[in-house]
Design a protein around this motif. Structure first.
Motif, PDB file in Angstrom:
ATOM      1  N   SER A  18       0.927  -1.100   0.134  1.00  0.00           N
ATOM      2  CA  SER A  18      -0.091   0.018  -0.048  1.00  0.00           C
ATOM      3  C   SER A  18       0.988   1.338   0.095  1.00  0.00           C
ATOM      4  N   VAL A  19       2.184   1.217   0.530  1.00  0.00           N
ATOM      5  CA  VAL A  19       2.986   2.376   0.630  1.00  0.00           C
ATOM      6  C   VAL A  19       3.206   2.976  -0.813  1.00  0.00           C
ATOM      7  N   ARG A  20       3.519   1.524  -1.944  1.00  0.00           N
ATOM      8  CA  ARG A  20       3.653   2.025  -3.245  1.00  0.00           C
ATOM      9  C   ARG A  20       5.119   2.704  -3.455  1.00  0.00           C
ATOM     10  N   LEU A  21       5.943   1.896  -3.383  1.00  0.00           N
ATOM     11  CA  LEU A  21       7.462   2.323  -3.372  1.00  0.00           C
ATOM     12  C   LEU A  21       7.856   2.666  -4.661  1.00  0.00           C
ATOM     13  N   VAL A  42       8.647  10.672   7.777  1.00  0.00           N
ATOM     14  CA  VAL A  42       8.554   9.324   7.095  1.00  0.00           C
ATOM     15  C   VAL A  42       7.731   8.446   7.963  1.00  0.00           C
ATOM     16  N   PRO A  43       6.755   7.906   7.142  1.00  0.00           N
ATOM     17  CA  PRO A  43       5.806   7.019   7.919  1.00  0.00           C
ATOM     18  C   PRO A  43       6.576   5.568   8.582  1.00  0.00           C
ATOM     19  N   VAL A  44       5.874   4.993   9.632  1.00  0.00           N
ATOM     20  CA  VAL A  44       6.392   4.234  10.303  1.00  0.00           C
ATOM     21  C   VAL A  44       5.354   3.007  10.398  1.00  0.00           C
ATOM     22  N   LEU A  45       5.949   1.849  10.356  1.00  0.00           N
ATOM     23  CA  LEU A  45       5.051   0.590  10.857  1.00  0.00           C
ATOM     24  C   LEU A  45       5.609  -0.038  12.057  1.00  0.00           C
ATOM     25  N   VAL A  46       4.787  -0.285  12.931  1.00  0.00           N
ATOM     26  CA  VAL A  46       5.196  -0.749  14.359  1.00  0.00           C
ATOM     27  C   VAL A  46       4.847  -2.166  14.282  1.00  0.00           C
ATOM     28  N   ASP A  47       5.929  -3.065  14.230  1.00  0.00           N
ATOM     29  CA  ASP A  47       5.304  -4.645  14.388  1.00  0.00           C
ATOM     30  C   ASP A  47       5.542  -4.670  15.745  1.00  0.00           C
ATOM     31  N   ALA A  48       4.233  -4.924  16.381  1.00  0.00           N
ATOM     32  CA  ALA A  48       4.192  -5.387  17.893  1.00  0.00           C
ATOM     33  C   ALA A  48       3.532  -6.764  18.195  1.00  0.00           C
ATOM     34  N   GLY A  77       0.787   6.740  17.984  1.00  0.00           N
ATOM     35  CA  GLY A  77       0.989   7.656  16.859  1.00  0.00           C
ATOM     36  C   GLY A  77       1.534   7.173  15.718  1.00  0.00           C
ATOM     37  N   ALA A  78       1.540   5.929  15.403  1.00  0.00           N
ATOM     38  CA  ALA A  78       2.106   5.154  14.175  1.00  0.00           C
ATOM     39  C   ALA A  78       1.144   5.132  13.120  1.00  0.00           C
ATOM     40  N   ASP A  79       1.687   5.260  12.098  1.00  0.00           N
ATOM     41  CA  ASP A  79       0.996   5.071  10.510  1.00  0.00           C
ATOM     42  C   ASP A  79       0.451   3.967  10.637  1.00  0.00           C
ATOM     43  N   PHE A  80       1.109   2.776  10.893  1.00  0.00           N
ATOM     44  CA  PHE A  80       0.720   1.522  10.818  1.00  0.00           C
ATOM     45  C   PHE A  80       1.318   0.977  12.031  1.00  0.00           C
ATOM     46  N   TRP A  81       0.094  -0.004  12.884  1.00  0.00           N
ATOM     47  CA  TRP A  81       0.649  -0.776  13.935  1.00  0.00           C
ATOM     48  C   TRP A  81      -0.120  -2.160  13.905  1.00  0.00           C
ATOM     49  N   PRO A 135      -5.536   7.553   9.968  1.00  0.00           N
ATOM     50  CA  PRO A 135      -6.513   8.021   9.082  1.00  0.00           C
ATOM     51  C   PRO A 135      -5.831   8.302   7.622  1.00  0.00           C
ATOM     52  N   ALA A 136      -4.782   8.991   7.593  1.00  0.00           N
ATOM     53  CA  ALA A 136      -4.277   9.565   6.223  1.00  0.00           C
ATOM     54  C   ALA A 136      -4.036   8.485   5.252  1.00  0.00           C
TER      55      ALA A 136
END
Length: 395
Positions: free
Chosen positions: A100-103, A191-197, A212-216, A237-238
């Protein structure tokens, strides 16, 4: 209970699990263990499916049940239920986010050297497809939170780094990272962040939205007693309109999150039974379980470490009081590659009737111990006594 003593057992907890009594299962962190009551709740759902598959899958109530379950799990984690999706595991969520980030050509994904191995595979595959690159920032095992944040700040390349992936509790090193502070630094650089929890739900207190991560993403089938195949992906949301499912099915026009969750005839019973896992956890007492597991993991690390001749100063601290996984360094030259680590893990399982996790990290082998409500101090005591002779035979 004085410092270093094992905690008293949680009354009745051991009877809630169907684990083989002949094996000391000290590796809850890898695949979890599903309580018997949750197994039965899932089986009742399977029976419902098989009584009338058409009714289960086509009846409009299925999506309502998925949404209800998602709301229940999201509330437990402090996540926005309308911005979260049920997914099979953290691994699936990582691929979903990468897609989904579309590099594009010239972009990069930044990881740490404490990350989960399959995340690296997923990142490198996506980068090959998109002409992007993957880069790893090294973090010292004993680095303070401030040092971790500083290292990551220095590694970010604004305009080039399109995604940062960090673990909240690392798998190979059982280190808790300051993800809220890391996210704040990344936001300064856009820089968007993906937290692998993956290990967080049920083990560590968490309010996902406050990070507040972009993805968690967190697995509930490890420490929250859900059936395997249950995880929650929270999306800021973004990004929600940009999330595309890995598999397109009948809820595609509904958008995120249902488009991600509904996958036709997949097995939804792990998700629908997951609230029974939270019920079990709360019945035992969430704080009671956390305190027990953390104290027992620390005890296990100490006694097994002593058996290996390690001083307390040689035992890495996880960085969180509730951490229920601990690591110990293995003797020099033992399990320094992942194939060697896997072979040693199997020997310990076969010869010592004990399940642990062995990882090769930073040029040496590491033993990872977990502690859960069903474990007992004597299981760690036996490992402390029997592991040194086994390791001596490898030299």
């Amino acid at each position: 209970m004085s410092a270093g003593d094992p905690p008293p057992p949680i009354p009745g907890a051991r009877l809630l699990f169907s684990l083989d009594a002949a094996t000391a299962y000290l590796n809850h962190g890898s695949f979890g263990a599903v309580p018997i009551g949750v197994q039965r709740a899932q089986q009742r759902l399977r029976d419902e499916v098989d009584r009338n598959p058409m009714s289960f899958y086509v009846h409009p109530g299925l999506t309502d049940r998925i949404v209800h379950t998602r709301r229940h799990l999201a509330a437990f984690l402090g996540a926005d239920p309308d911005g979260s999706a049920l997914v099979p595991n953290a691994t699936a969520a990582v691929s979903l986010v990468l897609q989904s980030v579309r590099l594009t050509s010239g972009d990069e994904v930044l990881l740490t050297d404490h990350g989960y191995g399959s995340n690296g595979f997923a990142v490198r595959r996506q980068c090959r497809r998109d002409g992007a690159s993957a880069r790893t920032v090294a973090l010292a095992l004993d680095a303070s939170d401030a040092e971790v944040v500083a290292r990551i700040r220095g590694a970010l390349r604004p305009g080039k780094t399109k995604l940062l992936i960090v673990d909240q509790l690392t798998s190979p090193t059982a280190k808790v990272l300051p993800v809220r502070e890391i996210v704040a630094v990344a936001r300064e650089h856009e820089v968007p962040v993906l937290v692998d929890a993956a290990h967080v739900p049920g083990m560590l207190p968490v309010e996902v939205d406050r990070i507040g991560a972009d993805f968690w993403v967190g697995n509930l089938h490890k420490w929250a007693f859900a059936p395997r195949g249950t995880a929650l992906l929270a999306v800021a949301p973004a990004w929600r309109r940009r999330i595309e499912p890995l598999v397109v099915s009948w809820e595609q026009d509904s958008g995120f999150p249902l488009a991600v969750e509904f996958q036709g005839t997949v097995d939804y019973t792990p998700w629908l039974a997951a609230p029974a896992g939270l019920f079990t956890l709360r019945t035992l007492g969430l704080e009671t379980v956390r305190a027990h597991n953390a104290a027992l993991a620390a005890y296990g690390q100490r006694v097994v470490g002593a058996g290996l001749g390690l001083a307390p100063a040689d035992l890495p601290e996880p960085g969180a009081a509730e951490a229920a996984m601990r690591i110990l360094p293995l003797p020099t030259g033992v399990a320094t590659t992942q194939p060697e680590a896997s072979a040693l893990r199997q020997q310990i399982a076969d010869k010592l009737a004990t399940e642990v996790s062995i990882n090769a990290w930073g040029g040496r082998g590491w033993l990872r111990l977990s502690a859960q409500a069903y474990n007992r101090p004597e299981e760690y005591d036996r490992l402390a006594e029997r592991l040194p002779p086994l390791l001596a035979g490898l030299r």
